[in-house]
Write a protein that holds these residues in place. Structure first.
Motif, PDB file in Angstrom:
ATOM      1  N   PHE A  30      -5.778   3.850  -2.093  1.00 33.16           N
ATOM      2  CA  PHE A  30      -5.804   2.385  -2.126  1.00 33.16           C
ATOM      3  C   PHE A  30      -5.198   1.876  -3.432  1.00 33.16           C
ATOM      4  N   GLY A  31      -5.500   2.540  -4.537  1.00 31.82           N
ATOM      5  CA  GLY A  31      -4.973   2.148  -5.851  1.00 31.82           C
ATOM      6  C   GLY A  31      -3.468   2.281  -5.951  1.00 31.82           C
ATOM      7  N   LEU A  32      -2.899   3.137  -5.135  1.00 37.02           N
ATOM      8  CA  LEU A  32      -1.449   3.308  -5.142  1.00 37.02           C
ATOM      9  C   LEU A  32      -0.760   2.333  -4.186  1.00 37.02           C
ATOM     10  N   GLY A  33      -1.538   1.613  -3.402  1.00 41.06           N
ATOM     11  CA  GLY A  33      -0.961   0.636  -2.490  1.00 41.06           C
ATOM     12  C   GLY A  33      -1.123   0.991  -1.018  1.00 41.06           C
ATOM     13  N   GLY A  34      -1.913   2.031  -0.738  1.00 39.53           N
ATOM     14  CA  GLY A  34      -2.111   2.423   0.655  1.00 39.53           C
ATOM     15  C   GLY A  34      -2.826   1.341   1.455  1.00 39.53           C
ATOM     16  N   ILE A  58       2.030   8.093   0.354  1.00 40.66           N
ATOM     17  CA  ILE A  58       1.090   7.543  -0.632  1.00 40.66           C
ATOM     18  C   ILE A  58      -0.128   8.454  -0.746  1.00 40.66           C
TER      19      ILE A  58
ATOM     20  N   THR B 184      -9.101   0.053 -10.105  1.00 40.33           N
ATOM     21  CA  THR B 184      -8.264   0.408  -8.963  1.00 40.33           C
ATOM     22  C   THR B 184      -7.452  -0.798  -8.499  1.00 40.33           C
ATOM     23  N   ARG B 188      -3.399  -1.252  -8.369  1.00 41.41           N
ATOM     24  CA  ARG B 188      -2.765  -1.558  -7.085  1.00 41.41           C
ATOM     25  C   ARG B 188      -1.851  -2.781  -7.225  1.00 41.41           C
TER      26      ARG B 188
END
Lengths: 95, 238
Positions: A30-34, A58, B184, B188
Protein backbone atom coordinates in the motif's frame (compact mmCIF):
# COMPACT_ATOMS: atom_id res chain seq x y z
CA UNK A 1 4.55 -23.76 -18.61
CA UNK A 2 7.40 -25.23 -16.57
CA UNK A 3 9.30 -21.91 -16.50
CA UNK A 4 6.16 -20.06 -15.34
CA UNK A 5 5.68 -22.59 -12.53
CA UNK A 6 9.32 -22.07 -11.51
CA UNK A 7 8.79 -18.31 -11.32
CA UNK A 8 5.64 -18.79 -9.28
CA UNK A 9 7.54 -20.97 -6.89
CA UNK A 10 10.37 -18.44 -6.77
CA UNK A 11 7.82 -15.75 -5.92
CA UNK A 12 6.35 -17.86 -3.12
CA UNK A 13 9.81 -18.66 -1.81
CA UNK A 14 10.72 -14.97 -1.82
CA UNK A 15 7.60 -14.12 0.16
CA UNK A 16 8.32 -16.85 2.69
CA UNK A 17 11.94 -15.74 3.04
CA UNK A 18 10.78 -12.19 3.70
CA UNK A 19 9.34 -13.55 6.93
CA UNK A 20 6.48 -11.09 7.18
CA UNK A 21 2.75 -11.51 7.66
CA UNK A 22 0.27 -10.81 4.87
CA UNK A 23 -0.83 -7.76 6.86
CA UNK A 24 2.68 -6.38 6.94
CA UNK A 25 3.38 -7.01 3.27
CA UNK A 26 0.07 -5.37 2.42
CA UNK A 27 1.07 -2.26 4.36
CA UNK A 28 4.34 -2.06 2.42
CA UNK A 29 2.49 -2.73 -0.83
CA UNK A 30 0.00 0.00 0.00
CA UNK A 31 2.87 2.38 0.84
CA UNK A 32 4.31 1.87 -2.62
CA UNK A 33 1.00 2.74 -4.26
CA UNK A 34 -0.67 -0.66 -4.53
CA UNK A 35 -4.45 -0.62 -5.00
CA UNK A 36 -5.52 -4.17 -4.09
CA UNK A 37 -6.91 -4.62 -0.60
CA UNK A 38 -5.61 -7.05 1.99
CA UNK A 39 -8.02 -9.84 1.12
CA UNK A 40 -7.19 -9.63 -2.59
CA UNK A 41 -3.50 -9.69 -1.80
CA UNK A 42 -3.92 -12.74 0.42
CA UNK A 43 -5.90 -14.45 -2.35
CA UNK A 44 -3.23 -13.56 -4.90
CA UNK A 45 -0.43 -14.91 -2.72
CA UNK A 46 -2.37 -18.15 -2.46
CA UNK A 47 -2.83 -18.32 -6.21
CA UNK A 48 -6.60 -17.94 -5.98
CA UNK A 49 -6.96 -14.80 -8.09
CA UNK A 50 -5.00 -12.84 -10.67
CA UNK A 51 -4.00 -9.17 -10.45
CA UNK A 52 -2.88 -6.65 -13.07
CA UNK A 53 0.83 -6.96 -13.76
CA UNK A 54 1.56 -3.53 -12.25
CA UNK A 55 0.05 -4.71 -8.97
CA UNK A 56 2.21 -7.83 -9.14
CA UNK A 57 5.27 -5.65 -9.66
CA UNK A 58 4.41 -3.40 -6.73
CA UNK A 59 3.96 -6.47 -4.56
CA UNK A 60 7.21 -8.01 -5.82
CA UNK A 61 9.02 -4.76 -5.05
CA UNK A 62 7.52 -4.62 -1.56
CA UNK A 63 8.82 -8.13 -0.93
CA UNK A 64 12.23 -7.29 -2.42
CA UNK A 65 12.65 -4.15 -0.34
CA UNK A 66 11.93 -6.30 2.73
CA UNK A 67 14.44 -8.92 1.59
CA UNK A 68 17.07 -6.18 1.27
CA UNK A 69 16.18 -5.10 4.80
CA UNK A 70 16.99 -8.47 6.30
CA UNK A 71 19.84 -9.40 3.97
CA UNK A 72 23.34 -9.65 5.42
CA UNK A 73 25.38 -6.45 5.02
CA UNK A 74 27.31 -6.01 1.79
CA UNK A 75 31.09 -5.77 1.62
CA UNK A 76 32.24 -2.15 1.23
CA UNK A 77 34.27 -1.20 -1.84
CA UNK A 78 37.53 0.79 -1.82
CA UNK A 79 35.55 3.88 -2.83
CA UNK A 80 33.53 3.55 0.38
CA UNK A 81 36.75 3.52 2.42
CA UNK A 82 38.00 6.60 0.58
CA UNK A 83 34.74 8.44 1.10
CA UNK A 84 34.84 7.76 4.86
CA UNK A 85 38.45 8.89 5.19
CA UNK A 86 37.79 12.14 3.34
CA UNK A 87 34.55 12.94 5.16
CA UNK A 88 35.72 12.14 8.66
CA UNK A 89 38.11 15.11 9.22
CA UNK A 90 40.67 12.55 10.17
CA UNK A 91 38.58 11.14 13.01
CA UNK A 92 37.55 8.04 11.08
CA UNK A 93 39.98 5.25 10.45
CA UNK A 94 39.47 2.56 7.93
CA UNK A 95 38.48 -0.73 9.44
CA UNK B 1 0.77 5.30 52.89
CA UNK B 2 -1.05 2.23 54.11
CA UNK B 3 -4.14 0.84 52.48
CA UNK B 4 -6.42 -1.67 54.16
CA UNK B 5 -6.83 -4.97 52.36
CA UNK B 6 -9.57 -4.31 49.78
CA UNK B 7 -12.13 -6.48 48.10
CA UNK B 8 -11.62 -7.01 44.37
CA UNK B 9 -14.05 -4.20 43.53
CA UNK B 10 -11.97 -1.64 45.37
CA UNK B 11 -8.82 -2.80 43.64
CA UNK B 12 -10.58 -2.50 40.31
CA UNK B 13 -11.59 1.03 41.31
CA UNK B 14 -8.03 2.02 42.11
CA UNK B 15 -6.76 0.72 38.80
CA UNK B 16 -9.59 2.37 36.91
CA UNK B 17 -8.68 5.74 38.40
CA UNK B 18 -5.06 5.13 37.57
CA UNK B 19 -5.84 4.15 34.01
CA UNK B 20 -7.25 7.59 33.32
CA UNK B 21 -3.94 9.16 34.25
CA UNK B 22 -1.51 6.66 32.85
CA UNK B 23 -3.17 5.73 29.59
CA UNK B 24 -2.42 9.23 28.46
CA UNK B 25 1.25 8.46 28.92
CA UNK B 26 0.79 4.82 28.01
CA UNK B 27 4.18 3.69 29.12
CA UNK B 28 4.42 0.12 30.22
CA UNK B 29 7.29 0.86 32.58
CA UNK B 30 5.24 3.48 34.42
CA UNK B 31 2.28 1.10 34.65
CA UNK B 32 4.46 -1.63 36.13
CA UNK B 33 6.04 0.76 38.62
CA UNK B 34 2.56 1.76 39.75
CA UNK B 35 1.52 -1.86 40.11
CA UNK B 36 4.52 -2.73 42.29
CA UNK B 37 4.20 0.18 44.68
CA UNK B 38 0.45 -0.43 45.00
CA UNK B 39 1.07 -4.11 45.75
CA UNK B 40 3.41 -3.29 48.64
CA UNK B 41 0.70 -1.04 50.06
CA UNK B 42 -2.02 -3.62 49.54
CA UNK B 43 -0.44 -6.88 50.74
CA UNK B 44 0.28 -6.68 54.48
CA UNK B 45 3.77 -7.74 55.50
CA UNK B 46 5.39 -6.98 52.14
CA UNK B 47 8.89 -5.55 52.17
CA UNK B 48 9.01 -5.20 48.41
CA UNK B 49 7.41 -6.16 45.12
CA UNK B 50 8.61 -7.08 41.65
CA UNK B 51 6.65 -7.60 38.48
CA UNK B 52 7.81 -8.94 35.11
CA UNK B 53 6.17 -9.24 31.73
CA UNK B 54 7.11 -12.40 29.86
CA UNK B 55 6.89 -13.34 26.21
CA UNK B 56 5.39 -16.72 25.23
CA UNK B 57 8.85 -18.29 25.56
CA UNK B 58 9.21 -17.20 29.16
CA UNK B 59 11.68 -14.46 28.37
CA UNK B 60 11.39 -11.25 30.30
CA UNK B 61 10.44 -8.20 28.25
CA UNK B 62 9.85 -5.48 30.85
CA UNK B 63 10.02 -5.46 34.62
CA UNK B 64 9.72 -3.20 37.63
CA UNK B 65 10.79 -3.48 41.25
CA UNK B 66 10.28 -1.38 44.34
CA UNK B 67 13.87 -1.79 45.54
CA UNK B 68 17.29 -3.22 44.60
CA UNK B 69 16.82 -6.39 46.65
CA UNK B 70 13.69 -7.47 44.82
CA UNK B 71 15.40 -6.51 41.56
CA UNK B 72 18.23 -8.89 42.47
CA UNK B 73 15.81 -11.66 43.46
CA UNK B 74 13.96 -11.32 40.17
CA UNK B 75 17.08 -10.99 37.99
CA UNK B 76 18.28 -14.18 39.65
CA UNK B 77 15.13 -16.04 38.62
CA UNK B 78 15.61 -15.15 34.99
CA UNK B 79 19.32 -15.87 35.05
CA UNK B 80 18.74 -19.32 36.56
CA UNK B 81 15.52 -19.86 34.59
CA UNK B 82 14.03 -20.93 37.88
CA UNK B 83 11.86 -19.30 40.53
CA UNK B 84 8.36 -18.70 41.84
CA UNK B 85 7.45 -16.02 39.27
CA UNK B 86 8.35 -18.31 36.39
CA UNK B 87 6.46 -21.16 38.03
CA UNK B 88 3.43 -18.94 38.73
CA UNK B 89 3.43 -17.76 35.12
CA UNK B 90 3.83 -21.24 33.66
CA UNK B 91 1.32 -22.99 35.90
CA UNK B 92 -1.10 -20.04 36.08
CA UNK B 93 -1.25 -20.45 39.84
CA UNK B 94 -0.43 -18.56 43.04
CA UNK B 95 2.62 -19.79 44.93
CA UNK B 96 3.45 -19.05 48.54
CA UNK B 97 6.72 -19.83 50.29
CA UNK B 98 6.77 -22.37 53.11
CA UNK B 99 5.69 -25.46 51.20
CA UNK B 100 7.60 -28.70 51.73
CA UNK B 101 8.78 -28.96 48.15
CA UNK B 102 10.08 -25.39 47.75
CA UNK B 103 13.70 -26.57 47.78
CA UNK B 104 12.96 -29.24 45.23
CA UNK B 105 11.19 -26.79 42.95
CA UNK B 106 13.82 -24.08 43.07
CA UNK B 107 17.06 -25.78 44.11
CA UNK B 108 19.30 -23.03 42.71
CA UNK B 109 17.23 -19.94 43.33
CA UNK B 110 15.91 -20.57 46.83
CA UNK B 111 19.21 -20.84 48.78
CA UNK B 112 20.58 -17.78 47.00
CA UNK B 113 17.37 -15.86 47.70
CA UNK B 114 17.76 -16.74 51.38
CA UNK B 115 21.36 -15.56 51.28
CA UNK B 116 20.14 -12.22 49.98
CA UNK B 117 17.82 -11.90 52.99
CA UNK B 118 14.49 -13.05 51.61
CA UNK B 119 12.49 -15.22 54.01
CA UNK B 120 9.00 -15.35 52.52
CA UNK B 121 7.25 -14.60 49.24
CA UNK B 122 3.99 -14.86 47.35
CA UNK B 123 3.89 -15.05 43.55
CA UNK B 124 0.90 -14.68 41.29
CA UNK B 125 0.45 -14.72 37.51
CA UNK B 126 -0.92 -11.70 35.65
CA UNK B 127 -3.70 -13.53 33.85
CA UNK B 128 -5.25 -11.93 30.79
CA UNK B 129 -7.85 -14.26 29.28
CA UNK B 130 -6.34 -17.69 28.84
CA UNK B 131 -2.69 -16.71 29.14
CA UNK B 132 -0.47 -14.87 31.59
CA UNK B 133 1.24 -11.60 30.62
CA UNK B 134 3.81 -12.15 33.34
CA UNK B 135 4.02 -12.56 37.08
CA UNK B 136 4.11 -10.51 40.25
CA UNK B 137 5.90 -11.29 43.50
CA UNK B 138 5.89 -9.74 46.95
CA UNK B 139 8.52 -10.81 49.43
CA UNK B 140 9.33 -10.32 53.09
CA UNK B 141 12.43 -10.49 55.25
CA UNK B 142 10.28 -12.03 57.99
CA UNK B 143 9.68 -15.76 58.09
CA UNK B 144 6.07 -16.87 57.51
CA UNK B 145 5.02 -13.31 56.73
CA UNK B 146 2.23 -14.36 54.36
CA UNK B 147 -0.85 -16.50 54.91
CA UNK B 148 -3.43 -17.98 52.59
CA UNK B 149 -5.46 -14.76 52.65
CA UNK B 150 -2.45 -12.82 51.36
CA UNK B 151 -2.06 -15.37 48.59
CA UNK B 152 -5.67 -14.90 47.59
CA UNK B 153 -5.32 -11.11 47.77
CA UNK B 154 -2.29 -11.17 45.48
CA UNK B 155 -4.15 -13.44 43.08
CA UNK B 156 -6.99 -10.91 42.80
CA UNK B 157 -4.50 -8.08 42.65
CA UNK B 158 -2.73 -9.89 39.80
CA UNK B 159 -5.99 -10.17 37.87
CA UNK B 160 -6.64 -6.43 38.12
CA UNK B 161 -3.04 -5.62 37.30
CA UNK B 162 -3.26 -7.83 34.21
CA UNK B 163 -6.27 -5.89 32.92
CA UNK B 164 -4.51 -2.61 33.61
CA UNK B 165 -1.24 -3.62 31.98
CA UNK B 166 -3.15 -5.26 29.13
CA UNK B 167 -4.84 -1.93 28.43
CA UNK B 168 -1.55 -0.05 28.45
CA UNK B 169 -0.04 -2.60 26.06
CA UNK B 170 -3.05 -2.19 23.75
CA UNK B 171 -2.79 1.59 23.76
CA UNK B 172 0.90 1.33 23.03
CA UNK B 173 0.28 -1.04 20.12
CA UNK B 174 -2.40 1.27 18.76
CA UNK B 175 -0.10 4.29 18.98
CA UNK B 176 2.59 2.41 17.10
CA UNK B 177 0.15 1.30 14.43
CA UNK B 178 -1.11 4.84 14.02
CA UNK B 179 2.45 6.15 13.60
CA UNK B 180 3.16 3.40 11.11
CA UNK B 181 0.02 4.20 9.10
CA UNK B 182 0.85 7.90 9.01
CA UNK B 183 4.28 7.16 7.66
CA UNK B 184 2.93 4.70 5.10
CA UNK B 185 0.47 7.28 3.80
CA UNK B 186 3.21 9.88 3.61
CA UNK B 187 5.35 7.65 1.40
CA UNK B 188 2.41 6.56 -0.72
CA UNK B 189 1.69 10.23 -1.44
CA UNK B 190 5.32 10.94 -2.22
CA UNK B 191 5.54 8.04 -4.64
CA UNK B 192 2.28 9.10 -6.32
CA UNK B 193 3.73 12.63 -6.76
CA UNK B 194 6.92 11.22 -8.26
CA UNK B 195 4.89 9.11 -10.67
CA UNK B 196 2.90 12.18 -11.73
CA UNK B 197 6.14 14.10 -12.15
CA UNK B 198 7.62 11.42 -14.44
CA UNK B 199 4.39 11.11 -16.40
CA UNK B 200 4.49 14.83 -17.16
CA UNK B 201 8.21 14.94 -17.97
CA UNK B 202 8.37 11.87 -20.14
CA UNK B 203 4.81 11.63 -21.40
CA UNK B 204 4.44 8.09 -20.04
CA UNK B 205 1.65 6.24 -18.26
CA UNK B 206 1.28 5.87 -14.49
CA UNK B 207 2.30 2.22 -14.65
CA UNK B 208 5.37 2.99 -16.78
CA UNK B 209 6.29 5.73 -14.31
CA UNK B 210 6.18 3.25 -11.44
CA UNK B 211 8.38 0.84 -13.38
CA UNK B 212 10.90 3.63 -13.88
CA UNK B 213 10.96 4.21 -10.14
CA UNK B 214 11.46 0.49 -9.62
CA UNK B 215 14.30 0.34 -12.14
CA UNK B 216 16.07 3.32 -10.58
CA UNK B 217 15.53 1.80 -7.14
CA UNK B 218 17.11 -1.44 -8.29
CA UNK B 219 19.95 0.28 -10.15
CA UNK B 220 21.01 2.52 -7.28
CA UNK B 221 20.04 0.08 -4.52
CA UNK B 222 17.77 2.60 -2.88
CA UNK B 223 14.21 2.36 -1.65
CA UNK B 224 11.54 3.55 -4.09
CA UNK B 225 10.49 6.17 -1.55
CA UNK B 226 13.99 7.68 -1.58
CA UNK B 227 14.11 7.70 -5.38
CA UNK B 228 10.67 9.37 -5.33
CA UNK B 229 11.82 11.96 -2.80
CA UNK B 230 14.71 12.97 -5.06
CA UNK B 231 12.49 13.27 -8.10
CA UNK B 232 9.95 15.40 -6.28
CA UNK B 233 12.66 17.58 -4.76
CA UNK B 234 14.65 18.20 -7.91
CA UNK B 235 13.61 21.02 -10.22
CA UNK B 236 15.35 19.61 -13.29
CA UNK B 237 15.20 16.31 -15.11
CA UNK B 238 17.41 13.60 -13.52
Amino acid sequence: MAASADLTQQFRHAFESADVSVDEVWLRFFGLGGEADRFELDAYLNGAITLPSIEHDILAHAINERLDEIAPPRAPYSADFQRVNVAGDGEEEDS
Amino acid sequence: MTVDPSPAEELAGVFARMSGVLLSEATVATALATVTSLAVDTIPGSSGCGVSLLDPNGRRTTSAATDPLVEQLDDLQYQLDEGPCLSAWRDLTVLRSGAQDDERRWPSWLPRAHQLGMRAFVSAPLINGATALGAIKVYSTAVEAFDERDGDLLRRFGEQAAIFVGNVLTVRAAARLSDQLKETLKFRDLIAMARGNLMARRGISADEAFRELMAESYRTRRLVRDVAADIVASPVEI
